[in-house]
Write a protein that holds these residues in place. Structure first.
Motif, PDB file in Angstrom:
ATOM      1  N   LEU A 275       0.811  -1.217   0.000  1.00  0.00           N
ATOM      2  CA  LEU A 275       0.000   0.000   0.000  1.00  0.00           C
ATOM      3  C   LEU A 275       0.846   1.269   0.000  1.00  0.00           C
ATOM      4  CD1 LEU A 275      -2.718  -1.028   2.631  1.00  0.00           C
ATOM      5  CD2 LEU A 275      -2.969  -0.972   0.143  1.00  0.00           C
ATOM      6  N   GLY A 276       2.160   1.113   0.103  1.00  0.00           N
ATOM      7  CA  GLY A 276       3.039   2.276   0.188  1.00  0.00           C
ATOM      8  C   GLY A 276       2.906   3.229  -0.989  1.00  0.00           C
ATOM      9  N   ALA A 277       2.853   2.682  -2.223  1.00  0.00           N
ATOM     10  CA  ALA A 277       2.756   3.538  -3.412  1.00  0.00           C
ATOM     11  C   ALA A 277       1.435   4.304  -3.431  1.00  0.00           C
ATOM     12  CB  ALA A 277       2.899   2.684  -4.675  1.00  0.00           C
ATOM     13  N   LEU A 278       0.338   3.641  -3.032  1.00  0.00           N
ATOM     14  CA  LEU A 278      -0.971   4.299  -3.031  1.00  0.00           C
ATOM     15  C   LEU A 278      -1.019   5.460  -2.032  1.00  0.00           C
ATOM     16  CD1 LEU A 278      -3.775   1.577  -3.326  1.00  0.00           C
ATOM     17  CD2 LEU A 278      -3.403   3.562  -4.783  1.00  0.00           C
ATOM     18  N   LYS A 279      -0.309   5.326  -0.921  1.00  0.00           N
ATOM     19  CA  LYS A 279      -0.289   6.407   0.060  1.00  0.00           C
ATOM     20  C   LYS A 279       0.211   7.707  -0.565  1.00  0.00           C
ATOM     21  CE  LYS A 279       1.653   5.500   4.012  1.00  0.00           C
ATOM     22  NZ  LYS A 279       2.613   4.936   4.995  1.00  0.00           N
ATOM     23  N   GLY A 280       1.303   7.616  -1.345  1.00  0.00           N
ATOM     24  CA  GLY A 280       1.837   8.803  -1.996  1.00  0.00           C
ATOM     25  C   GLY A 280       0.860   9.396  -2.991  1.00  0.00           C
ATOM     26  N   GLU A 281       0.146   8.538  -3.730  1.00  0.00           N
ATOM     27  CA  GLU A 281      -0.810   9.023  -4.723  1.00  0.00           C
ATOM     28  C   GLU A 281      -1.996   9.716  -4.049  1.00  0.00           C
ATOM     29  OE1 GLU A 281      -1.838   5.659  -7.098  1.00  0.00           O
ATOM     30  OE2 GLU A 281       0.249   5.226  -7.639  1.00  0.00           O
ATOM     31  N   VAL A 282      -2.466   9.159  -2.927  1.00  0.00           N
ATOM     32  CA  VAL A 282      -3.588   9.768  -2.203  1.00  0.00           C
ATOM     33  C   VAL A 282      -3.202  11.141  -1.666  1.00  0.00           C
ATOM     34  CG1 VAL A 282      -5.009   9.584  -0.116  1.00  0.00           C
ATOM     35  CG2 VAL A 282      -4.731   7.612  -1.607  1.00  0.00           C
TER      36      VAL A 282
ATOM     37  N   HIS B  96      -6.078  18.714  -5.265  1.00  0.00           N
ATOM     38  CA  HIS B  96      -7.508  18.952  -5.495  1.00  0.00           C
ATOM     39  C   HIS B  96      -8.261  19.398  -4.243  1.00  0.00           C
ATOM     40  CE1 HIS B  96      -7.286  17.184  -9.553  1.00  0.00           C
ATOM     41  NE2 HIS B  96      -6.461  16.291  -9.019  1.00  0.00           N
ATOM     42  N   GLU B  97      -7.571  19.422  -3.100  1.00  0.00           N
ATOM     43  CA  GLU B  97      -8.179  19.824  -1.838  1.00  0.00           C
ATOM     44  C   GLU B  97      -9.400  18.977  -1.492  1.00  0.00           C
ATOM     45  OE1 GLU B  97      -8.898  23.999  -1.917  1.00  0.00           O
ATOM     46  OE2 GLU B  97      -6.759  24.506  -1.848  1.00  0.00           O
ATOM     47  N   ARG B  98      -9.363  17.716  -1.821  1.00  0.00           N
ATOM     48  CA  ARG B  98     -10.381  16.742  -1.425  1.00  0.00           C
ATOM     49  C   ARG B  98      -9.771  15.349  -1.464  1.00  0.00           C
ATOM     50  NH1 ARG B  98     -12.582  13.572  -5.407  1.00  0.00           N
ATOM     51  NH2 ARG B  98     -12.275  14.223  -7.586  1.00  0.00           N
ATOM     52  N   CYS B  99     -10.450  14.414  -0.835  1.00  0.00           N
ATOM     53  CA  CYS B  99      -9.969  13.037  -0.850  1.00  0.00           C
ATOM     54  C   CYS B  99     -10.276  12.395  -2.203  1.00  0.00           C
ATOM     55  CB  CYS B  99     -10.649  12.217   0.245  1.00  0.00           C
ATOM     56  SG  CYS B  99     -10.303  12.787   1.913  1.00  0.00           S
ATOM     57  N   PRO B 100      -9.366  11.616  -2.742  1.00  0.00           N
ATOM     58  CA  PRO B 100      -9.687  10.857  -3.948  1.00  0.00           C
ATOM     59  C   PRO B 100     -10.591   9.680  -3.601  1.00  0.00           C
ATOM     60  CG  PRO B 100      -7.521  10.253  -3.182  1.00  0.00           C
ATOM     61  CD  PRO B 100      -7.989  11.370  -2.289  1.00  0.00           C
TER      62      PRO B 100
ATOM     63  N   GLY C 175     -13.444  11.391   9.357  1.00  0.00           N
ATOM     64  CA  GLY C 175     -13.305  12.391   8.312  1.00  0.00           C
ATOM     65  C   GLY C 175     -11.966  12.404   7.611  1.00  0.00           C
ATOM     66  N   HIS C 176     -11.115  11.405   7.888  1.00  0.00           N
ATOM     67  CA  HIS C 176      -9.802  11.377   7.252  1.00  0.00           C
ATOM     68  C   HIS C 176      -9.879  10.702   5.888  1.00  0.00           C
ATOM     69  CE1 HIS C 176      -7.823  12.951  10.712  1.00  0.00           C
ATOM     70  NE2 HIS C 176      -8.126  11.919  11.495  1.00  0.00           N
ATOM     71  N   CYS C 177      -9.052  11.193   4.958  1.00  0.00           N
ATOM     72  CA  CYS C 177      -8.843  10.454   3.711  1.00  0.00           C
ATOM     73  C   CYS C 177      -8.121   9.161   4.074  1.00  0.00           C
ATOM     74  CB  CYS C 177      -7.963  11.247   2.738  1.00  0.00           C
ATOM     75  SG  CYS C 177      -8.687  12.802   2.177  1.00  0.00           S
TER      76      CYS C 177
ATOM     77  N   ASP D 229      -4.171  12.269   7.535  1.00  0.00           N
ATOM     78  CA  ASP D 229      -4.607  13.535   8.106  1.00  0.00           C
ATOM     79  C   ASP D 229      -4.085  14.657   7.220  1.00  0.00           C
ATOM     80  OD1 ASP D 229      -5.066  15.845   9.582  1.00  0.00           O
ATOM     81  OD2 ASP D 229      -4.626  14.890  11.499  1.00  0.00           O
ATOM     82  N   THR D 230      -4.983  15.309   6.478  1.00  0.00           N
ATOM     83  CA  THR D 230      -4.560  16.348   5.539  1.00  0.00           C
ATOM     84  C   THR D 230      -4.017  17.581   6.248  1.00  0.00           C
ATOM     85  OG1 THR D 230      -6.851  17.160   5.476  1.00  0.00           O
ATOM     86  CG2 THR D 230      -6.179  15.603   3.761  1.00  0.00           C
ATOM     87  N   GLN D 231      -4.391  17.774   7.512  1.00  0.00           N
ATOM     88  CA  GLN D 231      -3.901  18.942   8.238  1.00  0.00           C
ATOM     89  C   GLN D 231      -2.431  18.802   8.608  1.00  0.00           C
ATOM     90  OE1 GLN D 231      -5.862  21.660   8.680  1.00  0.00           O
ATOM     91  NE2 GLN D 231      -7.379  20.525   7.460  1.00  0.00           N
ATOM     92  N   THR D 232      -2.049  17.585   9.009  1.00  0.00           N
ATOM     93  CA  THR D 232      -0.656  17.360   9.425  1.00  0.00           C
ATOM     94  C   THR D 232       0.148  16.574   8.400  1.00  0.00           C
ATOM     95  OG1 THR D 232      -1.288  15.328  10.589  1.00  0.00           O
ATOM     96  CG2 THR D 232      -1.343  17.386  11.840  1.00  0.00           C
ATOM     97  N   ALA D 233      -0.527  16.126   7.319  1.00  0.00           N
ATOM     98  CA  ALA D 233       0.118  15.330   6.268  1.00  0.00           C
ATOM     99  C   ALA D 233       0.801  14.093   6.851  1.00  0.00           C
ATOM    100  CB  ALA D 233       1.128  16.172   5.482  1.00  0.00           C
ATOM    101  N   THR D 234       0.100  13.420   7.779  1.00  0.00           N
ATOM    102  CA  THR D 234       0.650  12.215   8.400  1.00  0.00           C
ATOM    103  C   THR D 234      -0.311  11.054   8.210  1.00  0.00           C
ATOM    104  OG1 THR D 234      -0.328  12.832  10.528  1.00  0.00           O
ATOM    105  CG2 THR D 234       1.974  13.477  10.131  1.00  0.00           C
ATOM    106  N   TRP D 235       0.241   9.845   8.243  1.00  0.00           N
ATOM    107  CA  TRP D 235      -0.537   8.620   8.074  1.00  0.00           C
ATOM    108  C   TRP D 235      -0.578   7.853   9.390  1.00  0.00           C
ATOM    109  CZ3 TRP D 235      -3.146   6.996   3.723  1.00  0.00           C
ATOM    110  CH2 TRP D 235      -2.905   7.716   2.542  1.00  0.00           C
TER     111      TRP D 235
END
Length: 245
Positions: free
Chosen positions: A149-156, A163-167, A196-198, A222-228
């Motif tokens: 799943l590592g590659a998908l994390k970067g794409e998300v 786009h300022e939204r979750c894919p 509410g997290h992507c 978490d889009t606010q902190t850019a952490t997984w």
């Protein structure tokens, strides 16, 4: 059985994994011929192609890549602690020797008693060792899923930033949930989940293994902190350390 490690992005060490998982990562494109790997007994980290013959990968090709200075040779990880079980076996009472019992008969009785004791000790050790081995095998499978799943994390994270939204599945660059089926992964849902997290929801498939089959691993972004953050409904002892509750 040798344990293998690989350097994700040739910077971050991942493992330990059995040899077959290294082969699976290469076959699925998660690592390449120039990815640095190391196994027990190796003097230093080397590109995967240096171990091609040992791993049975004749199709590995590509120029050799030197070990980056920031990634020093690492010693072999300490072996897992082995729980020593001391079984107190009482001394058998001396056998009553009938008058005229030969020396060979006495030796035979002693050998039989010792054999029974050894079998009992081996049975106890096997009962302890097998669950530990089973636990390690299942933990290797969930570690592999996390690596896949590592590659998908970067794409998300890149899509959310742009786009300022979750894919979601079906957005440009993202396939259907079933299109991500691979090994232990049955499907991967992409979208916004609890809290509410992507994130990503990887549904597992492992027929005959109820500890994993139909369970899920969630990676929340978490889009606010850019952490997984990783979480799962799989029991902690079958999960990588960073995914345990």
């Amino acid at each position: 059985m040798s344990q293998w490690f690989y350097a994700e992005g040739n910077r971050e060490r991942r493992g330990p994994l059995p040899a077959e998982n290294i082969v699976e990562l290469f076959r699925s494109g998660r690592i390449a011929a120039d990815t640095l790997v190391w196994r027990e007994g190796a003097e230093h980290w080397q590109p995967l192609q240096a171990f091609a013959a040992e791993l049975g990968l004749p199709d590995v090709s590509g120029p050799a890549v030197p070990v980056p200075p920031a990634l020093p040779d690492l010693p072999a990880p300490p072996p897992p602690a082995v729980q020593h079980v001391h079984v107190a076996v009482p001394n058998p009472p001396p056998a009553a020797v009938r008058q005229g019992l030969s020396g060979c008969a006495i030796v035979g009785i002693i050998v039989a008693v010792v054999g029974v004791i050894l079998l009992a000790v081996l049975a106890i050790l096997a009962a302890i060792a097998y669950p530990k081995y089973r636990e390690y095998t299942l933990r290797s499978k969930t570690s592999m899923v996390q690596a896949q799943l590592g590659a998908l994390k970067g794409e998300v994270s890149a899509f959310a930033s742009e786009h300022e939204r979750c894919p979601v599945n079906g957005d440009a660059g993202f396939g259907s949930p079933e299109s991500y089926e691979d090994g232990t992964i049955a499907e991967v849902r992409i979208g916004r989940f609890d809290g509410g997290h992507c994130g990503l929801e990887a549904r597992l498939q492992a027929p005959g293994t109820p500890q994993l089959d139909s369970k899920a691993i969630w990676l929340d972004y978490d889009t606010q902190t850019a952490t997984w953050k990783c979480r799962s409904d799989v029991a902690d002892n079958y999960l990588p350390t960073d995914c345990r509750s």
